[in-house]
Write a protein that holds these residues in place. Structure first.
Motif: not given
Length: 277
Positions: A140-142, A158-160, A213-216, A243-244
Motif C-alpha cells: 500500500a505504501t508503494a 487495513e480491512q480485517p 487487538y482485532r484491528n490494526r 487487506q490494505w
C-alpha cells in the motif's frame, strides 16, 4: 431789419430748390449685358427653401438651377454646373461643385469588461476514493508513492479478514532471563502502563505482551502509548491476514480511473471525504 431780409432770402432759395427737384428729368438706366448662351443664371434668393421653390417656378432660363439644401437653417443656393468653361468676358460667377462627404468608418466598441467584485462560480466539491486491495502495508505504501500528487490527504487502512480471525499483538522483545523481564515490568508499571504479562513458554519466552487487538488501528494506538513511555515495542499479526486500502482525496484535475491505473490497484471505491478527517 437784417434778420427779416435773411429769412426772405432763405425762403426764396428753398422754393427754388424744390422747384428744380420736381421738374428734373429721370436718369436713364444702363442696359444689362447680354446673358451668355449655355450658362445658368445666378440669382440671389432672399428667403429659405420656399423662396428657392418660388424662384425655380418663375425662372425663364432653359436650364434648371441646382438647389443645395443644408440641414442647418442657412440660405439655399440654386446653381447648375456649366457644361463648358465660361468665357473670360462672362460676368456670371462660377459655383464650386458640392463635395460628397466621405463615409465615416465605424469603430467597433470593445466588449464590456466583467464587473469587479462579481462572485466567481462555486468550486466543485472534493472527491475522495479508496484504492486496493493490497496484500500488506508495504504494498500500500508503494502504491501511494506511485499515485504521487493525484491523491492528497492519503492514509493507509487495513480491512480485517472476513472470518474475523486476525489478531494483532503488541510485544516487547524477549529478555535474556526471567529476572530481566521482571525488571522491565517494574519500569512499565512505574510509567503508568497496565495490561501486560510475561510469556513463559514458546518462541516468545520472557517477552512481555502489552495487549492483543482485532484491528490494526487499536494496536497502533497502544504502540504509540508504549513508545511515549520510553519503550520500543513491535507489532505481531496472527491469524488470517487482512487487506490494505489506500484512501485519499483526488486532485483538482485527476480522475478516479487515472489514479487507479497509476497506483496499480485492482479496485476503486467512492469514499466520503469526511472519513479522511
Amino acid at each position: 431789419m437784417l434778420t427779416r431780409a435773411l429769412i426772405v432770402v432763405l425762403a426764396i432759395l428753398n422754393l427754388g430748390v424744390a422747384t428744380w427737384w420736381l421738374l428734373r428729368d429721370e436718369p436713364a438706366r444702363a442696359p444689362l449685358p447680354p446673358h451668355p448662351t449655355g450658362v445658368a443664371e445666378l440669382r440671389w434668393l432672399p428667403g429659405g427653401t420656399d423662396a428657392a421653390v418660388a424662384a425655380q417656378a418663375s425662372a425663364a432660363a432653359p436650364t434648371e438651377a441646382l438647389v443645395e439644401r443644408e440641414a442647418a437653417p442657412a440660405t439655399a443656393v440654386a446653381a447648375a454646373p456649366a457644361p463648358a468653361p465660361a468665357p473670360a468676358a462672362s460676368a456670371s460667377k462660377s459655383v464650386e461643385p458640392v463635395k460628397t462627404p466621405e463615409p465615416v468608418a465605424t469603430i467597433a466598441k470593445p466588449a464590456p469588461e466583467p464587473v469587479a467584485g462579481k462572485p466567481a462560480a462555486p468550486a466543485a466539491p472534493p472527491r475522495c476514493l479508496a484504492l486496493g486491495p493490497f496484500a500488506d502495508r508495504a504494498a500500500a505504501t508503494a502504491a501511494q508513492s506511485r499515485a504521487g500528487n493525484l491523491l492528497g490527504q492519503v492514509r493507509l487502512r487495513e480491512q480485517p479478514a472476513a472470518s474475523g480471525s486476525a489478531r494483532y499483538r503488541v510485544l516487547l522483545p524477549a529478555a535474556a532471563s526471567r529476572d530481566d523481564a521482571q525488571a522491565t515490568v517494574k519500569r512499565i508499571v512505574a510509567a503508568g502502563l497496565s495490561d501486560y504479562y510475561i510469556i513463559s513458554q514458546g518462541e516468545g519466552t520472557n517477552a512481555i505482551a502489552l495487549g492483543q487487538y482485532r484491528n490494526r488501528e487499536g494496536a497502533e494506538r497502544r504502540m504509540a502509548a508504549v513508545q511515549a513511555a520510553g519503550f520500543q515495542p513491535r507489532l505481531v499479526a496472527s491469524g488470517d491476514a487482512g487487506q490494505w486500502w489506500l484512501e485519499g482525496q483526488l486532485g483538482a484535475a485527476a480522475e478516479p480511473a487515472q489514479a487507479q491505473q497509476r497506483s496499480g490497484a485492482a479496485q476503486q471505491r467512492s469514499l466520503e471525504c469526511t472519513r479522511l478527517r
